[in-house]
Enzyme design. Structure first.
Site, short mmCIF file in Angstrom:
data_model
loop_
_atom_site.label_atom_id
_atom_site.label_comp_id
_atom_site.label_asym_id
_atom_site.label_seq_id
_atom_site.Cartn_x
_atom_site.Cartn_y
_atom_site.Cartn_z
N ARG A 103 0.81 -1.21 0.00
CA ARG A 103 0.00 0.00 0.00
C ARG A 103 0.85 1.26 0.00
O ARG A 103 0.57 2.22 -0.72
CB ARG A 103 -0.97 -0.01 1.19
CG ARG A 103 -1.84 1.22 1.34
CD ARG A 103 -2.41 1.75 0.03
NE ARG A 103 -3.07 0.74 -0.78
CZ ARG A 103 -3.31 0.87 -2.06
NH1 ARG A 103 -2.92 1.95 -2.72
NH2 ARG A 103 -3.91 -0.10 -2.73
N LYS A 138 1.56 25.14 -4.28
CA LYS A 138 0.34 24.51 -3.76
C LYS A 138 0.53 23.00 -3.78
O LYS A 138 -0.01 22.28 -4.62
CB LYS A 138 -0.86 24.94 -4.59
CG LYS A 138 -1.14 26.44 -4.50
CD LYS A 138 -2.25 26.86 -5.43
CE LYS A 138 -2.48 28.36 -5.36
NZ LYS A 138 -3.52 28.82 -6.31
N LYS A 170 3.42 39.42 -4.07
CA LYS A 170 2.03 39.14 -4.39
C LYS A 170 1.12 40.26 -3.87
O LYS A 170 1.60 41.23 -3.27
CB LYS A 170 1.64 37.77 -3.81
CG LYS A 170 2.43 36.63 -4.48
CD LYS A 170 2.06 35.28 -3.93
CE LYS A 170 0.66 34.85 -4.33
NZ LYS A 170 0.53 34.60 -5.79
N GLU A 200 3.47 40.22 -8.90
CA GLU A 200 2.14 39.85 -9.37
C GLU A 200 1.32 41.09 -9.66
O GLU A 200 1.27 42.02 -8.85
CB GLU A 200 1.43 39.00 -8.31
CG GLU A 200 0.00 38.62 -8.65
CD GLU A 200 -0.67 37.87 -7.51
OE1 GLU A 200 -0.41 36.66 -7.37
OE2 GLU A 200 -1.43 38.51 -6.75
N ASP A 221 -1.96 37.74 -13.19
CA ASP A 221 -2.88 36.90 -12.43
C ASP A 221 -4.34 37.13 -12.84
O ASP A 221 -4.85 38.24 -12.78
CB ASP A 221 -2.72 37.19 -10.93
CG ASP A 221 -3.46 36.18 -10.07
OD1 ASP A 221 -3.34 34.98 -10.33
OD2 ASP A 221 -4.15 36.61 -9.13
#
Length: 287
Positions: A103, A138, A170, A200, A221
């Site tokens: 597994r 992410k 950002k 960004e 973005d």
């Protein structure tokens, strides 16, 4: 293979931790009760759907950490496209250890192959254009290096590995700094001479303001296709252009046609479904 495998020294702690999590305090109660000591078997890893393989080194390590006598022979290496029913590798040796490691070995292989398959699909969608598909931060905590490796196995490229790779300003940085100019000026003042800077922007007006400060790259973005096309014209080669935000298989080609340099896709690592792979037992022998 046009990508480098990960060194075993990077893989072992992760695989060992996963095995220990599964073995718990008492080991594999089911296998130890059912399978005789000394019983040996040969099994095959089979693709139950078509896709791209990634993670075989982790799979092999999972088996070998349980029992060094387990051997795996690879038929289709990482980065290979496989069809449904195709044999990826065979595993031979002590049956107890094989079942105990199964597994964990499959968890890594199915997950990373799913990412490689998703990446290959969007790379194919923009074929004919001169863009790189890149992943984001992410990622699953603790698995970033592995998931980014799977992106490379699928034909994509990597964005930052972490916060220390480069400066990426950002929207929240801009808001707290009080604007694009103070954010870039403070970032540049605190950066070493080898550190790249990307900012960004959400609008063409923000892009114009950022370009006056000569960033190395601009992250465009959630812009419309028309705005992306205008943004590329405005940049005119002065910075690397990267499109980001809600990019899908259906929209990737249209975005690539705008002329952006990079297309960053978060779902490759945070939402790609697994590639279904099984461990089948066509041969077994007792001792």
């Amino acid at each position: 293979m046009n990508f480098s495998p990960l060194p075993a020294i990077m893989l072992e702690p992760t695989v060992r931790a996963a095995l220990l999590e599964d073995l718990g305090r008492a080991g594999d109660l089911t296998t130890d009760a059912i399978v005789p000591i000394g019983h040996r078997a040969t099994t095959v890893l089979v693709a139950r759907q078509s896709g791209v393989i990634a993670g075989l080194d982790l799979t092999m390590l999972a088996f070998r950490l349980v029992d060094q006598d387990l051997e795996m022979v690879v038929e289709r290496a990482d980065g290979s496209h496989v069809g449904q029913g195709e044999i990826i590798a065979s595993v031979s040796g002590p049956a107890r250890a094989m079942l105990t490691a199964e597994r964990t070995a499959l968890n890594f292989l199915c997950h990373l192959s799913g990412i490689a398959t998703a990446t290959a699909s969007i790379v194919a969608a923009v074929r004919g254009h001169d863009q790189k598909i890149v992943c984001t931060r992410k990622t699953t905590p603790g698995l970033r290096t592995l998931e980014k490796y799977a992106v490379r196995a699928g034909g994509g490229s990597n964005h930052r590995f972490g916060l220390d790779d480069a400066i990426l300003i950002k929207d929240n940085h801009i808001a707290i700094a009080g604007g694009i100019r103070p954010a870039i000026e403070r970032a540049r003042a605190g950066a070493g001479h080898l550190v790249k800077l990307e900012v960004e922007v959400d609008t063409l007006a923000q892009l114009e303001e950022a370009l006056a400060l000569a960033p190395d790259a601009v992250l465009l973005d959630n812009m419309s296709v028309d705005d992306l096309r205008q943004a590329v014209a405005m940049v005119s080669g002065r910075a690397i252009t990267e499109a980001s935000g809600r990019i899908t298989l259906d929209t990737a080609a249209e975005i690539a046609a705008t002329g952006v340099d990079l297309i960053s896709v978060g779902w490759l690592t945070h939402s790609a479904p697994i590639l279904d792979i099984g461990l089948d037992y066509p041969h077994a022998s007792g001792e």
